[in-house]
Motif scaffolding. Sequence first.
Motif, mmCIF file in Angstrom:
data_model
loop_
_atom_site.group_PDB
_atom_site.id
_atom_site.type_symbol
_atom_site.label_atom_id
_atom_site.label_comp_id
_atom_site.label_asym_id
_atom_site.label_seq_id
_atom_site.Cartn_x
_atom_site.Cartn_y
_atom_site.Cartn_z
ATOM 1 N N GLY A 1 0.825 -1.193 0.000
ATOM 2 C CA GLY A 1 0.000 0.000 0.000
ATOM 3 C C GLY A 1 0.860 1.243 0.000
ATOM 4 N N ARG A 2 0.225 2.389 0.025
ATOM 5 C CA ARG A 2 0.912 3.675 0.036
ATOM 6 C C ARG A 2 1.333 4.027 1.461
ATOM 7 N N GLU A 3 2.520 4.631 1.595
ATOM 8 C CA GLU A 3 3.004 5.053 2.918
ATOM 9 C C GLU A 3 2.493 6.469 3.200
ATOM 10 N N ILE A 4 1.710 6.597 4.265
ATOM 11 C CA ILE A 4 1.105 7.871 4.655
ATOM 12 C C ILE A 4 1.541 8.208 6.075
ATOM 13 N N GLU A 5 1.968 9.456 6.289
ATOM 14 C CA GLU A 5 2.374 9.905 7.623
ATOM 15 C C GLU A 5 1.508 11.080 8.057
ATOM 16 N N CYS A 6 1.418 11.249 9.379
ATOM 17 C CA CYS A 6 0.633 12.358 9.925
ATOM 18 C C CYS A 6 1.288 12.823 11.222
ATOM 19 N N GLY A 7 1.391 14.114 11.414
ATOM 20 C CA GLY A 7 1.960 14.663 12.639
ATOM 21 C C GLY A 7 0.877 14.990 13.647
ATOM 22 N N MET B 1 9.669 10.995 19.350
ATOM 23 C CA MET B 1 10.582 12.098 19.031
ATOM 24 C C MET B 1 11.044 11.882 17.592
ATOM 25 N N PRO B 2 10.193 12.260 16.636
ATOM 26 C CA PRO B 2 10.479 11.981 15.227
ATOM 27 C C PRO B 2 11.641 12.818 14.718
ATOM 28 N N GLY B 3 12.126 12.432 13.534
ATOM 29 C CA GLY B 3 13.121 13.270 12.884
ATOM 30 C C GLY B 3 12.644 14.712 12.855
ATOM 31 N N PHE B 4 13.525 15.651 13.235
ATOM 32 C CA PHE B 4 13.062 17.022 13.472
ATOM 33 C C PHE B 4 13.945 18.043 12.768
ATOM 34 N N THR B 5 14.658 17.611 11.736
ATOM 35 C CA THR B 5 15.369 18.593 10.925
ATOM 36 C C THR B 5 14.350 19.309 10.043
ATOM 37 N N PRO B 6 14.696 20.470 9.514
ATOM 38 C CA PRO B 6 13.718 21.186 8.680
ATOM 39 C C PRO B 6 13.240 20.384 7.469
ATOM 40 N N ILE B 7 14.054 19.413 6.996
ATOM 41 C CA ILE B 7 13.613 18.609 5.854
ATOM 42 C C ILE B 7 12.866 17.355 6.298
ATOM 43 N N SER B 8 12.767 17.123 7.604
ATOM 44 C CA SER B 8 12.053 15.950 8.096
ATOM 45 C C SER B 8 10.560 16.108 7.848
ATOM 46 N N MET B 9 9.874 14.980 7.784
ATOM 47 C CA MET B 9 8.467 15.028 7.420
ATOM 48 C C MET B 9 7.609 15.699 8.491
ATOM 49 N N TYR B 10 7.929 15.491 9.766
ATOM 50 C CA TYR B 10 7.090 16.080 10.818
ATOM 51 C C TYR B 10 7.023 17.611 10.693
ATOM 52 N N PRO B 11 8.157 18.322 10.651
ATOM 53 C CA PRO B 11 8.052 19.784 10.468
ATOM 54 C C PRO B 11 7.427 20.177 9.132
ATOM 55 N N GLN B 12 7.690 19.385 8.070
ATOM 56 C CA GLN B 12 7.098 19.735 6.776
ATOM 57 C C GLN B 12 5.571 19.652 6.811
ATOM 58 N N MET B 13 5.048 18.638 7.499
ATOM 59 C CA MET B 13 3.587 18.502 7.586
ATOM 60 C C MET B 13 2.977 19.655 8.356
ATOM 61 N N TRP B 14 3.654 20.101 9.416
ATOM 62 C CA TRP B 14 3.112 21.233 10.162
ATOM 63 C C TRP B 14 3.296 22.550 9.421
#
Length: 385
Positions: A252-258, A346-359
Amino acid sequence: MSTENLPQSPEQPPRKPRVAVVFGGRSSEHGISTVTAGAVLRAIDRTKYDVLPIGITREGRWVLTADEPDRMAITDRRTPEVAELAESGEGGVVLPVDPASREVVYSEPGSVPKALGEVDVVFPVLHGPYGEDGTLQGLLDLAGVPYVGSGVLSSAVGQDKEYMKRVFASFGLKVGPYVVIRPREWQRDEPAARKRIVDFAGEHGWPLFVKPARAGSSIGITKVDDLSGLDEAIAEAQRHDPKILVEAAVRGREIECGVLEFEDGPRASVPAEIPPPDAHAYYDFEAKYIDSTPGIVPAPLTPEQTAEVRALAVEAFEAASCEGLVRADFFLTEDGEFVINEINTMPGFTPISMYPQMWQASGIGYPELVDRLLQAALRRSTGLR
């Protein structure tokens, strides 16, 4: 006697909250933790907070480091090391274990210990064991120091993929098929433990994903296409954790959410999709951090799917009693069902990480995100809650 005409002493401005950014650590995710620390240090509003960078070497020594975020970056495909950033090769930082004092002390052999002042809140940007797994959180609870992120139990559950899945399943969240091999089982009867994996493959098919049970950043994970690659994959996972998890492939497709804690409770970001990386078998460490495979934000989902995955992300946050922040990872199967893969407390938190990008796509930029996490930690009481 009137005091009306006497000179008045000026009021002292209120002290800014002091943030200790703790990073590095003893896990295999040491380097990416240090990269994250550089991004957080760069983003903290220095007009609102005083900052104390504290690194933990791979050997576990707590050290003072310079407040120089530019030195905490990936260079020539190599992640930075705390030992190279330490201000001294021998000195160490000691946190208090007395809740009545938040004084941090620095000492070097043959020198008088030096008080560094009180710490009001800790931002522990550690990934993996000995930092993200509840160990550091327990130390900070003993010291009575507030910190960003989840507490002891939630951090431990979020680190151990077996118990994470057990918690999610008990709350009715859909998880994929898996089998766990514990170290005592492997040591007691290695052929029987291997047979369990082979039987699992016979039931669910190849490929399998062999993982360290308590690691992150896709480190130590191997995609195994047939029996010939199994032993090497087990050895690689056990190099990072004696307890291993074997998962059937979920197509399936990989979907992430913060998920982020607001004053009125947790809320979910817009979701993102992780497309299959062209140069990698799956979304591994190299794809995430070295080659920076871009995610799609927001994910191209229907409005109904978007609402469902956001609700499921908050459910996962609540099921594990998380605090502060979580990244929840799902598969969207071909029949339209969301299967939760894992959460990261404590997800990856660099500016290119997905968590900050989603927010960022949800209207909250990186500096504001860091500030919200610090404010949530400062609002929270210490001790049982």
